[in-house]
Design a protein around this motif. Structure first.
Motif, PDB file in Angstrom:
ATOM      1  N   LEU A 103     -35.560  37.577  16.872  1.00 59.46           N
ATOM      2  CA  LEU A 103     -36.646  36.591  17.499  1.00 59.46           C
ATOM      3  C   LEU A 103     -37.255  37.399  18.535  1.00 59.46           C
ATOM      4  O   LEU A 103     -36.504  38.163  19.326  1.00 59.46           O
TER       5      LEU A 103
ATOM      6  N   LEU B 271     -43.977  26.048  20.310  1.00 62.03           N
ATOM      7  CA  LEU B 271     -43.285  27.582  20.415  1.00 62.03           C
ATOM      8  C   LEU B 271     -43.636  28.356  18.835  1.00 62.03           C
ATOM      9  O   LEU B 271     -43.723  29.532  18.929  1.00 62.03           O
ATOM     10  N   ARG B 272     -43.422  27.493  17.874  1.00 56.89           N
ATOM     11  CA  ARG B 272     -43.586  28.237  16.453  1.00 56.89           C
ATOM     12  C   ARG B 272     -44.876  27.899  15.937  1.00 56.89           C
ATOM     13  O   ARG B 272     -45.128  28.026  14.547  1.00 56.89           O
TER      14      ARG B 272
ATOM     15  N   ASP C  27     -47.559  29.302  15.567  1.00 58.89           N
ATOM     16  CA  ASP C  27     -48.095  30.756  15.016  1.00 58.89           C
ATOM     17  C   ASP C  27     -47.185  31.432  14.172  1.00 58.89           C
ATOM     18  O   ASP C  27     -47.260  32.558  13.944  1.00 58.89           O
ATOM     19  N   GLY C  28     -46.111  30.633  13.739  1.00 58.31           N
ATOM     20  CA  GLY C  28     -45.076  31.255  13.078  1.00 58.31           C
ATOM     21  C   GLY C  28     -43.742  30.889  13.480  1.00 58.31           C
ATOM     22  O   GLY C  28     -43.467  30.109  14.368  1.00 58.31           O
ATOM     23  N   GLU C  29     -42.562  31.418  13.103  1.00 53.39           N
ATOM     24  CA  GLU C  29     -41.261  31.409  13.351  1.00 53.39           C
ATOM     25  C   GLU C  29     -40.908  31.854  14.592  1.00 53.39           C
ATOM     26  O   GLU C  29     -39.659  31.689  15.271  1.00 53.39           O
ATOM     27  N   ASN C  30     -41.499  32.887  15.040  1.00 53.07           N
ATOM     28  CA  ASN C  30     -40.975  33.664  16.384  1.00 53.07           C
ATOM     29  C   ASN C  30     -41.221  32.838  17.545  1.00 53.07           C
ATOM     30  O   ASN C  30     -42.066  32.128  17.512  1.00 53.07           O
ATOM     31  N   LEU C  31     -40.086  33.082  18.504  1.00 53.02           N
ATOM     32  CA  LEU C  31     -40.433  32.325  19.638  1.00 53.02           C
ATOM     33  C   LEU C  31     -41.546  33.078  20.533  1.00 53.02           C
ATOM     34  O   LEU C  31     -41.518  34.343  20.570  1.00 53.02           O
ATOM     35  N   THR C  32     -42.260  32.472  21.349  1.00 52.02           N
ATOM     36  CA  THR C  32     -43.377  33.125  22.000  1.00 52.02           C
ATOM     37  C   THR C  32     -43.298  32.955  23.721  1.00 52.02           C
ATOM     38  O   THR C  32     -44.172  33.487  24.049  1.00 52.02           O
TER      39      THR C  32
ATOM     40  N   GLU D 170     -42.067  22.935  18.368  1.00 55.55           N
ATOM     41  CA  GLU D 170     -43.325  22.986  17.398  1.00 55.55           C
ATOM     42  C   GLU D 170     -44.346  23.889  18.165  1.00 55.55           C
ATOM     43  O   GLU D 170     -45.019  24.675  17.529  1.00 55.55           O
TER      44      GLU D 170
ATOM     45  N   ARG E 126     -47.208  18.726  12.494  1.00 58.56           N
ATOM     46  CA  ARG E 126     -46.310  19.606  11.270  1.00 58.56           C
ATOM     47  C   ARG E 126     -47.109  19.594  10.040  1.00 58.56           C
ATOM     48  O   ARG E 126     -46.925  20.545   9.323  1.00 58.56           O
TER      49      ARG E 126
END
Length: 210
Positions: free
Chosen positions: A3, A85-86, A88-93, A83, A41
């Motif tokens: 991650l 945090l993800r 822009d995708g599954e990675n934590l930002t 939601e 979502r």
């Protein structure tokens, strides 16, 4: 897959009054927050997703201002922070955002230890996070299996367990669980979970074929 932690998430504020009015109802605010999160979502456009999540956050925060001991309000805030945090995708930002999100989940479980939705979320993190961030795949799978026994209609628990099984090469049990999750989501007309279950199934079948 590792991650990625990036210290660059900026959450825009909503044009909503900070102070809650006397007519605000904690259950109503919480229900509206969860509904906004579900709409986010399901939304296809990034701007729409962000707008729903931001409104969801503001509603949950107002509910907590009225009643800090509302487990459901803390869980609603956890959901929308996650939601965001993800988005822009599954990675934590954001490491800060991740810690705040987990704080809300832990508070919800502290107030209501038997909350199956919160337990399902906790188990999902256990199976998906690396051990350095508190992950424990075996413990998470056991918890998810318990949740499914207690709540046979749990869509999220099935999807999380299916993804965990698939990551360990147990493709057929994963496909069965994901198929059940899709059927349950379709029966309840949960567009957000329908899309997630369909994507998960396609990925699992592709992995099984190889």
């Amino acid at each position: 897959m590792p991650l990625v932690l990036i210290f660059a998430l900026v959450l825009a504020s909503l044009n909503l009054p900070h102070a809650a009015s006397a007519s605000d109802s904690v259950p109503q605010l919480t229900a509206e927050s969860i509904r906004e999160c579900e709409l986010g979502r399901a939304a296809q456009q990034r701007a729409a997703r962000v707008a729903h999540f931001e409104r969801s956050q503001a509603l949950a925060e107002r509910a907590i201002e009225l009643n800090e001991r509302s487990a459901r309000a803390h869980f609603a805030l956890f959901c929308t922070l996650g939601e965001q945090l993800r988005v822009d995708g599954e990675n934590l930002t954001s490491l800060f955002g991740f810690r705040r999100m987990m704080k809300e989940l832990d508070r919800a479980l502290e107030l209501e230890p038997g909350n199956l939705d919160a337990l399902s979320a906790k188990a999902t993190f256990l199976v998906r996070l690396p051990s350095l961030l508190g992950g424990d795949q075996e413990q998470g799978e056991r918890l998810l299996e318990m949740i499914i026994r207690r709540d046979p209609k749990s869509v999220n628990a099935r999807l999380s367990l299916a993804k965990s099984y698939c990551s360990r090469g147990n493709h057929q049990p994963a496909i069965v669980l994901a198929s059940e999750a899709l059927q349950l989501a379709q029966a309840d007309q949960r567009t957000d979970f329908i899309l997630e279950a369909q994507a998960a199934l396609a990925q699992m079948r592709a992995r099984q074929a190889h």
